[in-house]
Design an enzyme around this catalytic site. Sequence first.
Site, PDB file in Angstrom:
ATOM      1  CB  CYS A   1      11.271  -0.345   0.849  1.00 43.28           C
ATOM      2  SG  CYS A   1      11.224   0.288  -0.824  1.00 43.28           S
TER       3      CYS A   1
ATOM      4  CD  GLU B   1      11.152  -1.895   6.562  1.00 39.23           C
ATOM      5  OE1 GLU B   1      10.526  -2.984   6.600  1.00 39.23           O
ATOM      6  OE2 GLU B   1      11.274  -1.221   5.528  1.00 39.23           O
TER       7      GLU B   1
ATOM      8  CB  SER C   1       6.495  -7.687   5.423  1.00 35.73           C
ATOM      9  OG  SER C   1       5.549  -8.715   5.178  1.00 35.73           O
TER      10      SER C   1
ATOM     11  CD1 TRP D   1       0.045  -1.609   3.005  1.00 41.14           C
ATOM     12  CD2 TRP D   1       0.806   0.484   3.208  1.00 41.14           C
ATOM     13  NE1 TRP D   1       0.957  -1.591   4.036  1.00 41.14           N
ATOM     14  CE2 TRP D   1       1.441  -0.310   4.180  1.00 41.14           C
ATOM     15  CE3 TRP D   1       1.127   1.842   3.158  1.00 41.14           C
ATOM     16  CZ2 TRP D   1       2.364   0.189   5.089  1.00 41.14           C
ATOM     17  CZ3 TRP D   1       2.060   2.345   4.052  1.00 41.14           C
ATOM     18  CH2 TRP D   1       2.656   1.524   4.994  1.00 41.14           C
ATOM     19  CG  ASN D   2       5.197   1.353   0.588  1.00 41.94           C
ATOM     20  OD1 ASN D   2       4.854   0.691  -0.394  1.00 41.94           O
ATOM     21  ND2 ASN D   2       6.432   1.390   1.026  1.00 41.94           N
TER      22      ASN D   2
ATOM     23  CE  LYS E   1      -3.276  -9.847  -1.401  1.00 41.74           C
ATOM     24  NZ  LYS E   1      -4.088  -8.679  -1.016  1.00 41.74           N
ATOM     25  CG  HIS E   2      -2.768  -2.860  -4.731  1.00 38.32           C
ATOM     26  ND1 HIS E   2      -1.786  -2.624  -3.799  1.00 38.32           N
ATOM     27  CD2 HIS E   2      -2.683  -1.845  -5.634  1.00 38.32           C
ATOM     28  CE1 HIS E   2      -1.129  -1.520  -4.131  1.00 38.32           C
ATOM     29  NE2 HIS E   2      -1.640  -1.032  -5.256  1.00 38.32           N
ATOM     30  CB  ALA E   3      -1.959  -3.624   0.323  1.00 33.38           C
TER      31      ALA E   3
ATOM     32  CD  GLU F   1      12.478  -4.934  -5.729  1.00 32.56           C
ATOM     33  OE1 GLU F   1      13.185  -4.594  -4.762  1.00 32.56           O
ATOM     34  OE2 GLU F   1      12.891  -4.947  -6.901  1.00 32.56           O
ATOM     35  CG  LEU F   2      11.290  -9.142   0.396  1.00 30.28           C
ATOM     36  CD1 LEU F   2      11.800 -10.420   1.013  1.00 30.28           C
ATOM     37  CD2 LEU F   2       9.789  -9.211   0.162  1.00 30.28           C
TER      38      LEU F   2
HETATM   39  P1  NAP Z   1       2.905  -6.919   3.715  1.00 27.13           P
HETATM   40  O1  NAP Z   1       2.063  -7.049   4.902  1.00 27.13           O
HETATM   41  O2  NAP Z   1       3.903  -7.976   3.434  1.00 27.13           O
HETATM   42  O3  NAP Z   1       1.898  -6.735   2.480  1.00 27.13           O
HETATM   43  C1  NAP Z   1       2.342  -6.590   1.164  1.00 27.13           C
HETATM   44  C2  NAP Z   1       1.440  -7.398   0.250  1.00 27.13           C
HETATM   45  O4  NAP Z   1       1.605  -8.784   0.512  1.00 27.13           O
HETATM   46  C3  NAP Z   1      -0.047  -7.111   0.439  1.00 27.13           C
HETATM   47  O5  NAP Z   1      -0.692  -7.205  -0.805  1.00 27.13           O
HETATM   48  C4  NAP Z   1      -0.480  -8.218   1.374  1.00 27.13           C
HETATM   49  O6  NAP Z   1      -1.861  -8.483   1.267  1.00 27.13           O
HETATM   50  C5  NAP Z   1       0.335  -9.360   0.860  1.00 27.13           C
HETATM   51  N1  NAP Z   1       0.626 -10.400   1.844  1.00 27.13           N
HETATM   52  C6  NAP Z   1       0.753 -10.273   3.186  1.00 27.13           C
HETATM   53  N2  NAP Z   1       1.067 -11.460   3.733  1.00 27.13           N
HETATM   54  C7  NAP Z   1       1.134 -12.362   2.723  1.00 27.13           C
HETATM   55  C8  NAP Z   1       1.412 -13.751   2.643  1.00 27.13           C
HETATM   56  N3  NAP Z   1       1.698 -14.477   3.730  1.00 27.13           N
HETATM   57  N4  NAP Z   1       1.399 -14.346   1.428  1.00 27.13           N
HETATM   58  C9  NAP Z   1       1.131 -13.636   0.327  1.00 27.13           C
HETATM   59  N5  NAP Z   1       0.846 -12.313   0.327  1.00 27.13           N
HETATM   60  C10 NAP Z   1       0.862 -11.672   1.514  1.00 27.13           C
HETATM   61  O7  NAP Z   1       3.742  -5.595   3.676  1.00 27.13           O
HETATM   62  P2  NAP Z   1       3.355  -4.206   4.304  1.00 27.13           P
HETATM   63  O8  NAP Z   1       3.781  -4.251   5.721  1.00 27.13           O
HETATM   64  O9  NAP Z   1       1.969  -3.838   3.990  1.00 27.13           O
HETATM   65  O10 NAP Z   1       4.312  -3.275   3.430  1.00 27.13           O
HETATM   66  C11 NAP Z   1       5.439  -2.705   3.920  1.00 27.13           C
HETATM   67  C12 NAP Z   1       6.686  -3.539   3.633  1.00 27.13           C
HETATM   68  O11 NAP Z   1       6.949  -3.511   2.237  1.00 27.13           O
HETATM   69  C13 NAP Z   1       7.897  -2.924   4.293  1.00 27.13           C
HETATM   70  O12 NAP Z   1       8.732  -3.909   4.813  1.00 27.13           O
HETATM   71  C14 NAP Z   1       8.587  -2.214   3.132  1.00 27.13           C
HETATM   72  O13 NAP Z   1       9.940  -1.979   3.328  1.00 27.13           O
HETATM   73  C15 NAP Z   1       8.301  -3.158   2.005  1.00 27.13           C
HETATM   74  N6  NAP Z   1       8.459  -2.490   0.711  1.00 27.13           N
HETATM   75  C16 NAP Z   1       9.509  -2.828  -0.078  1.00 27.13           C
HETATM   76  C17 NAP Z   1       9.725  -2.181  -1.285  1.00 27.13           C
HETATM   77  C18 NAP Z   1      10.881  -2.540  -2.177  1.00 27.13           C
HETATM   78  O14 NAP Z   1      10.868  -2.157  -3.339  1.00 27.13           O
HETATM   79  N7  NAP Z   1      11.894  -3.242  -1.698  1.00 27.13           N
HETATM   80  C19 NAP Z   1       8.842  -1.191  -1.684  1.00 27.13           C
HETATM   81  C20 NAP Z   1       7.775  -0.856  -0.864  1.00 27.13           C
HETATM   82  C21 NAP Z   1       7.602  -1.532   0.337  1.00 27.13           C
HETATM   83  P3  NAP Z   1      -2.895  -7.993   2.401  1.00 27.13           P
HETATM   84  O15 NAP Z   1      -2.855  -6.518   2.418  1.00 27.13           O
HETATM   85  O16 NAP Z   1      -4.201  -8.539   1.925  1.00 27.13           O
HETATM   86  O17 NAP Z   1      -2.421  -8.596   3.685  1.00 27.13           O
END
Ligand code: NAP
Length: 454
Positions: free
Chosen positions: A262, A359, A207, A130-131, A154-156, A228-229
């Site tokens: 990130c 983080e 994440s 979502w960020n 599949k978006h957040a 991309e985590l």
């Molecule tokens: P997140 O909870 O991992 O969610 C990201 C996406 O993954 C959402 O669409 C989420 O769906 C889905 N998801 C969550 N758990 C999952 C699972 N077990 N299996 C499959 N899909 C799953 O991440 P966030 O906390 O919202 O986002 C922030 C993180 O993203 C931070 O760590 C940030 O650093 C990282 N990030 C990295 C980059 C990069 O380019 N390296 C860029 C931006 C952000 P739901 O919303 O339905 O749970």
Amino acid sequence: MGIATINPATGELLRTFEPLTDLEIDQYLERAHQAFQQYRWLSLSQRAIWMHKAGDILEQQAESLGKIITLEMGKPLRGAIAEAQKSASVCHYYADNGAEFLADTPVATDASQSFVRYQPLGPILAVMPWNFPFWQVFRFAAPALMAGNVGLLKHASNVPQCALKIAEIFQEAGFPEGVFQTLLIGSDKVAQVITDARIKAGTLTGSEPAGVSFASLAGKYLKKVVLELGGSDPFIVLDSADLPLAIETAVTARMLNNGQSCIAAKRFILADSIADQFEQQLADKFAALKVGDPMNLDTDVGPLATPDILQDLDMQVQACIVKGATVLTGSHPPDRPGNFYPPTILTRIPPGTPADQEEFFGPVALIFRVKSLDEAITLANGTSFGLGASAWTTNPQEQDRLMSELEAGAVFINGMVKSDPRLPFGGIKHSGYGRELSIQGMHEFLNIKTVWIK
Ligand code: NAP
């Protein structure tokens, strides 16, 4: 909460969305599969016309799209409009450069003719955060679609209106039905989709736990994945740095997107000689930032995207304070509705706190002091992450060591880490693998086919 728009500035539930049923998911996958059979053979010039059109729509509608972004995830409107415009730029970039990046590459061998040909893989699943709800998606979709792949998003779950709008934009731009679709599903359905035989590869930005789960499943089914985590990027400032510029940049590098990026600078590693001055001026600048309604164009810092993020961030901050960290500014959520957290600086952080390895996803700067370049590099490399790194010095020998020895997917010298369509983007270690953007990003989801003719 399932799939819903909740205003992060007020906590108000604005709209809920029904997730797709299993039957509907199957229909979307079949549509993607069928669309690919035709779409892959369309000319690059045709795809470029549609991709430019998508870019034009993003530019023309930047303001209204920005409002949807801000409403759903809380970034200040100025940044949200800029995000829509940046998304347009990546569409134009791949529309302009796709043909060159995908052209056959001749290689001299024992054959009469041998070369590399680049061909699409098929439907690709993109799991997105979502960020940067537009930018993250377009930087996947523009190269993927230009290369002849088709996309399923599949978006957040907290940005459903952004997700639907993005699919609409591709449709309005002229892409055939099924070439880009949004799947309104929760993360519990991702396994079902990535393991489906019609999906050929996947990308996840988010994440570490989500990445691990996604990549494990994809690996079991032998599907290529880009991850991309997270990151805990260092921002190293040494004796010879242009200090006023470094401090000014530090504010943007930490506060962009309400601190939820990130590649935000998260750990400030300062040479002892400049640390007092840096800390004091950074604290003054943080205290002067305007925190408030993200829809106001003069707001610097809006709310965090969800109450969970606020709670997690505050727990990390309080854990550092309990262990002895000094607070220079901020550190307590204000008593008001919405997910607001004040710009915060922690310094003199002892070892053994979350600041070592975790983080901090919000407007919190963590300051560390070092006595030498060696110590700075060791500290910078001391986390499991390896996304970006920014380092400030005018000494060429120091610059050389930093660009070679920092363990990161990108090193920026005398500037903040940022993404740019022309440069590859991605991490090492637990920040993920694979690259987005530039030619390298486009080549991730291709059959890089060797052709040899006697
Ligand atoms: P997140 O909870 O991992 O969610 C990201 C996406 O993954 C959402 O669409 C989420 O769906 C889905 N998801 C969550 N758990 C999952 C699972 N077990 N299996 C499959 N899909 C799953 O991440 P966030 O906390 O919202 O986002 C922030 C993180 O993203 C931070 O760590 C940030 O650093 C990282 N990030 C990295 C980059 C990069 O380019 N390296 C860029 C931006 C952000 P739901 O919303 O339905 O749970």
